[in-house]
Design a protein around this motif. Structure first.
Motif, PDB file in Angstrom:
ATOM      1  N   PHE A 140       0.817  -1.211   0.000  1.00  0.00           N
ATOM      2  CA  PHE A 140       0.000   0.000   0.000  1.00  0.00           C
ATOM      3  C   PHE A 140       0.852   1.263   0.000  1.00  0.00           C
ATOM      4  N   ASP A 141       1.942   1.237   0.707  1.00  0.00           N
ATOM      5  CA  ASP A 141       2.838   2.385   0.712  1.00  0.00           C
ATOM      6  C   ASP A 141       3.323   2.652  -0.717  1.00  0.00           C
ATOM      7  N   GLY A 142       3.644   1.578  -1.454  1.00  0.00           N
ATOM      8  CA  GLY A 142       4.094   1.719  -2.838  1.00  0.00           C
ATOM      9  C   GLY A 142       3.014   2.254  -3.757  1.00  0.00           C
ATOM     10  N   ILE A 143       1.773   1.743  -3.616  1.00  0.00           N
ATOM     11  CA  ILE A 143       0.669   2.202  -4.460  1.00  0.00           C
ATOM     12  C   ILE A 143       0.418   3.689  -4.237  1.00  0.00           C
ATOM     13  N   ILE A 144       0.389   4.089  -2.977  1.00  0.00           N
ATOM     14  CA  ILE A 144       0.099   5.488  -2.658  1.00  0.00           C
ATOM     15  C   ILE A 144       1.187   6.415  -3.187  1.00  0.00           C
ATOM     16  N   LYS A 145       2.443   6.019  -3.008  1.00  0.00           N
ATOM     17  CA  LYS A 145       3.553   6.854  -3.497  1.00  0.00           C
ATOM     18  C   LYS A 145       3.507   6.992  -5.020  1.00  0.00           C
ATOM     19  N   GLY A 160       2.944   7.239   4.365  1.00  0.00           N
ATOM     20  CA  GLY A 160       2.873   6.390   5.548  1.00  0.00           C
ATOM     21  C   GLY A 160       1.631   6.637   6.389  1.00  0.00           C
ATOM     22  N   ILE A 161       1.197   7.896   6.451  1.00  0.00           N
ATOM     23  CA  ILE A 161      -0.014   8.234   7.198  1.00  0.00           C
ATOM     24  C   ILE A 161      -1.234   7.589   6.556  1.00  0.00           C
ATOM     25  N   VAL A 162      -1.292   7.653   5.229  1.00  0.00           N
ATOM     26  CA  VAL A 162      -2.421   7.064   4.511  1.00  0.00           C
ATOM     27  C   VAL A 162      -2.418   5.545   4.675  1.00  0.00           C
ATOM     28  N   THR A 163      -1.227   4.957   4.615  1.00  0.00           N
ATOM     29  CA  THR A 163      -1.104   3.510   4.785  1.00  0.00           C
ATOM     30  C   THR A 163      -1.631   3.091   6.158  1.00  0.00           C
TER      31      THR A 163
END
Length: 200
Positions: A140-145, A160-163
């Protein structure tokens, strides 16, 4: 390349291990982890008690294998979803929903999944983190970035906050008193978060 045919002994070993895992999964779901003994598992699998130790050192080792199987399910789903969805929004929503489905089928690991959410976002290959929860965070961290780099997601909020928010969805859904199915509950919460994450 011709595959070598398994011997009867090898086939039996594979089947025995599978039977133990299936029995454990069933009992963990029905009775809980702490209330399920190795003897219970072997009785359910219809195998001798000593057979357990041919495959696992302890109940904890068996549980670790179950968690790793879940992680592999999530990894496989992510690989498929990332190839069949056009936007990071679609990927993000689909992976959360698929993860919810995996957890819903294995509710006994949900407390462990939640507990495993520490503040790091190390790759799953790290020797310090194994299982579904760290893999979830890493994916998820990768998708968001990537969504932020692609200007699809807001970049004024650290990934990281979103994750962490996505991870907390599962805990909130598991304790919800609303008459809504676990997976549907997760999905509704996902849509609310994604709506706030997307660039307007």
């Amino acid at each position: 390349m011709v595959k070598e045919k398994l011997t009867k002994r090898e086939t039996k070993k594979i089947q025995s291990k599978k039977s133990i895992i299936e029995a454990a999964t069933k009992l963990f779901a029905e009775k809980g982890l702490s209330e399920t003994s190795i003897a219970d598992i072997m009785k359910e699998s219809k195998l001798g008690l000593g057979t357990f130790y041919n495959y696992f050192e302890s109940k904890e080792a068996l549980l670790k294998e179950l968690l790793n199987q879940m992680a592999e399910d999530i990894r496989t789903s992510f690989a498929f979803i990332s190839q069949t969805r056009e936007t990071y929004t679609e990927i993000l929503e689909s992976v959360v929903v698929q993860t919810a489905s995996v957890l819903d089928k294995n509710r006994f690991v949900l407390p462990l999944f939640i507990k495993a959410a520490d503040k790091s976002a190390l790759p799953p290959e790290s020797e310090h983190e194994t299982g579904a929860a760290p893999l979830f965070k890493y994916i998820f961290d990768g998708i968001i970035k990537k969504g932020q780099e692609n200007k699809e997601f807001r970049d004024d909020i650290p990934a990281g906050i979103v994750t962490e928010m996505f991870h907390s969805i599962f805990q909130a859904a598991s304790f919800s008193s609303l008459p809504i199915d676990f997976c549907d509950n997760v999905h509704y919460k996902v849509m609310v978060i994604i709506d706030g994450l997307k660039v307007k």
